[in-house]
Design a protein around this motif. Structure first.
Motif, PDB file in Angstrom:
ATOM      1  N   THR A 146      32.446  31.075  29.472  1.00  0.00           N
ATOM      2  CA  THR A 146      33.558  29.911  29.103  1.00  0.00           C
ATOM      3  C   THR A 146      34.948  30.296  28.962  1.00  0.00           C
ATOM      4  N   SER A 147      34.865  31.565  28.145  1.00  0.00           N
ATOM      5  CA  SER A 147      36.106  31.942  27.753  1.00  0.00           C
ATOM      6  C   SER A 147      36.977  32.578  29.173  1.00  0.00           C
ATOM      7  N   SER A 148      36.337  32.938  30.153  1.00  0.00           N
ATOM      8  CA  SER A 148      36.946  33.107  31.241  1.00  0.00           C
ATOM      9  C   SER A 148      37.908  32.075  31.708  1.00  0.00           C
ATOM     10  N   TRP A 149      37.659  30.796  31.744  1.00  0.00           N
ATOM     11  CA  TRP A 149      38.519  29.854  32.097  1.00  0.00           C
ATOM     12  C   TRP A 149      39.216  28.735  31.143  1.00  0.00           C
ATOM     13  N   THR A 189      41.466  45.768  29.128  1.00  0.00           N
ATOM     14  CA  THR A 189      40.519  44.821  27.812  1.00  0.00           C
ATOM     15  C   THR A 189      40.206  43.784  28.360  1.00  0.00           C
ATOM     16  N   ASP A 190      39.049  43.383  27.510  1.00  0.00           N
ATOM     17  CA  ASP A 190      38.277  42.026  27.817  1.00  0.00           C
ATOM     18  C   ASP A 190      37.817  41.836  26.684  1.00  0.00           C
ATOM     19  N   ILE A 191      37.882  40.579  26.081  1.00  0.00           N
ATOM     20  CA  ILE A 191      36.895  39.868  24.891  1.00  0.00           C
ATOM     21  C   ILE A 191      35.648  40.048  25.178  1.00  0.00           C
ATOM     22  N   ASN A 192      35.361  39.962  26.407  1.00  0.00           N
ATOM     23  CA  ASN A 192      33.752  40.036  26.750  1.00  0.00           C
ATOM     24  C   ASN A 192      33.064  41.342  27.236  1.00  0.00           C
ATOM     25  N   ASP A 230      42.134  32.823  42.282  1.00  0.00           N
ATOM     26  CA  ASP A 230      43.115  33.386  41.525  1.00  0.00           C
ATOM     27  C   ASP A 230      43.230  35.039  41.599  1.00  0.00           C
ATOM     28  N   SER A 231      41.894  35.428  41.544  1.00  0.00           N
ATOM     29  CA  SER A 231      42.094  36.915  41.434  1.00  0.00           C
ATOM     30  C   SER A 231      42.365  37.554  42.867  1.00  0.00           C
ATOM     31  N   PHE A 232      42.185  36.724  43.975  1.00  0.00           N
ATOM     32  CA  PHE A 232      42.662  37.233  45.377  1.00  0.00           C
ATOM     33  C   PHE A 232      44.058  37.092  45.275  1.00  0.00           C
ATOM     34  N   VAL A 254      47.741  40.259  34.744  1.00  0.00           N
ATOM     35  CA  VAL A 254      47.052  39.133  33.691  1.00  0.00           C
ATOM     36  C   VAL A 254      46.614  38.101  34.574  1.00  0.00           C
ATOM     37  N   ASN A 255      45.157  38.041  34.605  1.00  0.00           N
ATOM     38  CA  ASN A 255      44.623  36.479  35.195  1.00  0.00           C
ATOM     39  C   ASN A 255      43.906  35.657  34.136  1.00  0.00           C
ATOM     40  N   PRO A 256      44.963  35.254  33.341  1.00  0.00           N
ATOM     41  CA  PRO A 256      44.184  34.713  31.989  1.00  0.00           C
ATOM     42  C   PRO A 256      43.192  33.262  32.131  1.00  0.00           C
ATOM     43  N   THR A 283      38.312  43.915  23.288  1.00  0.00           N
ATOM     44  CA  THR A 283      39.351  43.354  22.229  1.00  0.00           C
ATOM     45  C   THR A 283      40.079  41.942  22.681  1.00  0.00           C
ATOM     46  N   ASP A 284      40.412  41.378  21.740  1.00  0.00           N
ATOM     47  CA  ASP A 284      41.242  40.081  21.741  1.00  0.00           C
ATOM     48  C   ASP A 284      42.371  40.535  22.090  1.00  0.00           C
ATOM     49  N   ILE A 285      42.853  40.336  23.410  1.00  0.00           N
ATOM     50  CA  ILE A 285      44.144  40.515  24.099  1.00  0.00           C
ATOM     51  C   ILE A 285      44.587  42.068  24.109  1.00  0.00           C
ATOM     52  N   ALA A 286      45.247  42.652  23.131  1.00  0.00           N
ATOM     53  CA  ALA A 286      45.343  44.134  22.943  1.00  0.00           C
ATOM     54  C   ALA A 286      45.209  44.445  21.362  1.00  0.00           C
ATOM     55  N   MET A 335      48.287  48.357  32.761  1.00  0.00           N
ATOM     56  CA  MET A 335      47.146  47.867  31.736  1.00  0.00           C
ATOM     57  C   MET A 335      46.919  46.198  32.440  1.00  0.00           C
ATOM     58  N   GLU A 336      45.661  45.937  32.386  1.00  0.00           N
ATOM     59  CA  GLU A 336      45.310  44.826  32.600  1.00  0.00           C
ATOM     60  C   GLU A 336      44.835  43.920  31.431  1.00  0.00           C
ATOM     61  N   ILE A 337      44.904  42.822  31.150  1.00  0.00           N
ATOM     62  CA  ILE A 337      44.426  42.043  29.833  1.00  0.00           C
ATOM     63  C   ILE A 337      43.504  40.916  30.429  1.00  0.00           C
ATOM     64  N   GLY A 338      42.166  41.336  30.295  1.00  0.00           N
ATOM     65  CA  GLY A 338      41.220  40.140  30.675  1.00  0.00           C
ATOM     66  C   GLY A 338      40.458  40.799  32.211  1.00  0.00           C
ATOM     67  N   CYS A 339      39.817  41.835  32.217  1.00  0.00           N
ATOM     68  CA  CYS A 339      39.988  42.519  33.303  1.00  0.00           C
ATOM     69  C   CYS A 339      38.655  41.827  34.080  1.00  0.00           C
TER      70      CYS A 339
HETATM   71  C1  SAM Z   1      40.071  34.118  34.844  1.00  0.00           C
HETATM   72  S1  SAM Z   1      39.086  35.831  34.290  1.00  0.00           S
HETATM   73  C2  SAM Z   1      39.971  36.806  35.232  1.00  0.00           C
HETATM   74  C3  SAM Z   1      39.016  38.070  35.449  1.00  0.00           C
HETATM   75  C4  SAM Z   1      39.728  39.143  36.358  1.00  0.00           C
HETATM   76  N1  SAM Z   1      40.970  39.782  35.935  1.00  0.00           N
HETATM   77  C5  SAM Z   1      39.995  38.402  37.715  1.00  0.00           C
HETATM   78  O1  SAM Z   1      40.980  38.281  38.117  1.00  0.00           O
HETATM   79  O2  SAM Z   1      38.874  38.476  38.639  1.00  0.00           O
HETATM   80  C6  SAM Z   1      39.915  35.818  32.842  1.00  0.00           C
HETATM   81  C7  SAM Z   1      39.379  36.929  31.941  1.00  0.00           C
HETATM   82  O3  SAM Z   1      39.924  37.168  30.672  1.00  0.00           O
HETATM   83  C8  SAM Z   1      39.047  37.254  29.811  1.00  0.00           C
HETATM   84  N2  SAM Z   1      39.483  36.907  28.245  1.00  0.00           N
HETATM   85  C9  SAM Z   1      39.675  35.669  27.934  1.00  0.00           C
HETATM   86  N3  SAM Z   1      40.260  35.426  26.600  1.00  0.00           N
HETATM   87  C10 SAM Z   1      40.491  36.658  26.428  1.00  0.00           C
HETATM   88  C11 SAM Z   1      41.137  37.421  25.238  1.00  0.00           C
HETATM   89  N4  SAM Z   1      41.594  36.559  24.206  1.00  0.00           N
HETATM   90  N5  SAM Z   1      41.337  38.738  25.235  1.00  0.00           N
HETATM   91  C12 SAM Z   1      40.951  39.349  26.262  1.00  0.00           C
HETATM   92  N6  SAM Z   1      40.239  39.051  27.316  1.00  0.00           N
HETATM   93  C13 SAM Z   1      40.238  37.767  27.422  1.00  0.00           C
HETATM   94  C14 SAM Z   1      37.889  36.689  30.010  1.00  0.00           C
HETATM   95  O4  SAM Z   1      36.756  36.961  29.551  1.00  0.00           O
HETATM   96  C15 SAM Z   1      37.859  36.805  31.637  1.00  0.00           C
HETATM   97  O5  SAM Z   1      37.187  38.182  31.915  1.00  0.00           O
END
Ligand code: SAM
Length: 256
Positions: free
Chosen positions: A144-147, A81-84, A28-30, A126-128, A107-110, A52-56
């Motif tokens: 787990t919050s990554s997927w 930003t990233d929640i992790n 998905d990142s690729f 955004v790759n959520p 942070t959580d999203i933004a 900006m990237e959300i979930g970096c």
């Molecule tokens: C599928 S991964 C993508 C990581 C990276 N962007 C990539 O494409 O390789 C989703 C990312 O979103 C982060 N994430 C999940 N929920 C989030 C939230 N509510 N706010 C910010 N980041 C969040 C996860 O910690 C994880 O790093």
């Protein structure tokens, strides 16, 4: 919908560190980076001031975006930003290793950024977390919050879309990774109601999933319209591009 031509990945991205709880770049990142590469010329001509990237995660995507925009695009600012917190740390190291400066926020999203960034983001990636899971797995600590995306994989996506709408500038573009199970056409219709046109930049099926990388941009003509892949839709989006170009040349000329 544009057909996707295979393009080289940004193999030059070096991940200098990793963490067991940080998402490693995957298909998905690729696919997201390949979408940015496919749109490289438009991105360079777009002259974004703020990306900006959300979930970096590891920082692979935002660092690739910075390299795609090139060193000569010196006025570009990056926020991720990233929640992790571990993800933000790994992103910091990835970006530093490639000489890219950025503001990185746990942070959580933004949350906490919306007032400051409202209407300012020119490119958002955004790759959520998009995998359908039980709702109670969404946002839990760690990998787990990554997927974990909750029902239909839409829980986090549906929170991100209104935030993106508030943060994107008049000329703002959003590149979003979605899975077929997320019902991408319904996402496009939702965004259409907010005044965004959309197109699929990359569509890719792997053994496990079918991914769509969708690009959204503001288009006054699309509010309430049905999805339109016709010639009139093409002309409409061409006119919008011309309008955006005039806007950029006129009111924003002092930015460049
Ligand atoms: C599928 S991964 C993508 C990581 C990276 N962007 C990539 O494409 O390789 C989703 C990312 O979103 C982060 N994430 C999940 N929920 C989030 C939230 N509510 N706010 C910010 N980041 C969040 C996860 O910690 C994880 O790093």
């Amino acid at each position: 919908m544009a057909s996707h031509k295979q393009l080289p990945r940004t193999a030059q991205i070096r991940l200098v560190s990793s963490h067991q709880e940080v998402y490693e770049p995957c298909d998905d990142s690729f696919a997201l980076v390949d979408a940015l590469l496919a749109d490289r010329n438009n991105l360079q001509e777009h002259h974004p001031s703020l990306c900006m990237e959300i979930g970096c995660g590891s920082g692979y995507v935002i660092t690739s975006l910075a390299l795609i925009l090139g060193q000569e695009a010196s006025g570009v600012n990056y926020i991720a930003t990233d929640i992790n917190p571990h993800a933000v740390e790994v992103t910091r190291e990835t970006m530093e290793a490639h000489g890219v400066g950025a503001e990185l926020i746990v942070t959580d999203i933004a949350a906490g950024l919306e007032q400051r960034l409202a209407g300012l983001v020119d490119v958002m990636v955004v790759n959520p977390p998009y995998v359908p899971t039980p709702e109670d797995e969404v946002g839990v600590e760690g990998i787990t919050s990554s997927w974990a995306g909750g029902e239909n994989g839409r829980s986090v996506i549906d929170k991100i879309l209104p935030v993106a709408d508030r943060l994107l500038s008049e000329k703002g573009w959003l590149y979003l990774v979605t899975l077929t199970a997320n019902n991408p056409s319904e996402i496009c219709q939702q965004m259409r109601k907010k005044g965004y046109a959309s197109k699929i930049v990359v569509q890719r099926s792997t053994e496990e999933e079918s991914l769509h990388i969708i690009k959204f941009w503001r288009d006054v003509d699309t509010v309430g319209d049905e999805p339109d892949q016709s010639v009139s839709g093409f002309i409409g989006s061409l006119l919008t591009q011309i309008r955006l170009l005039s806007y950029w040349r006129g009111t924003n000329s002092d930015k460049c």
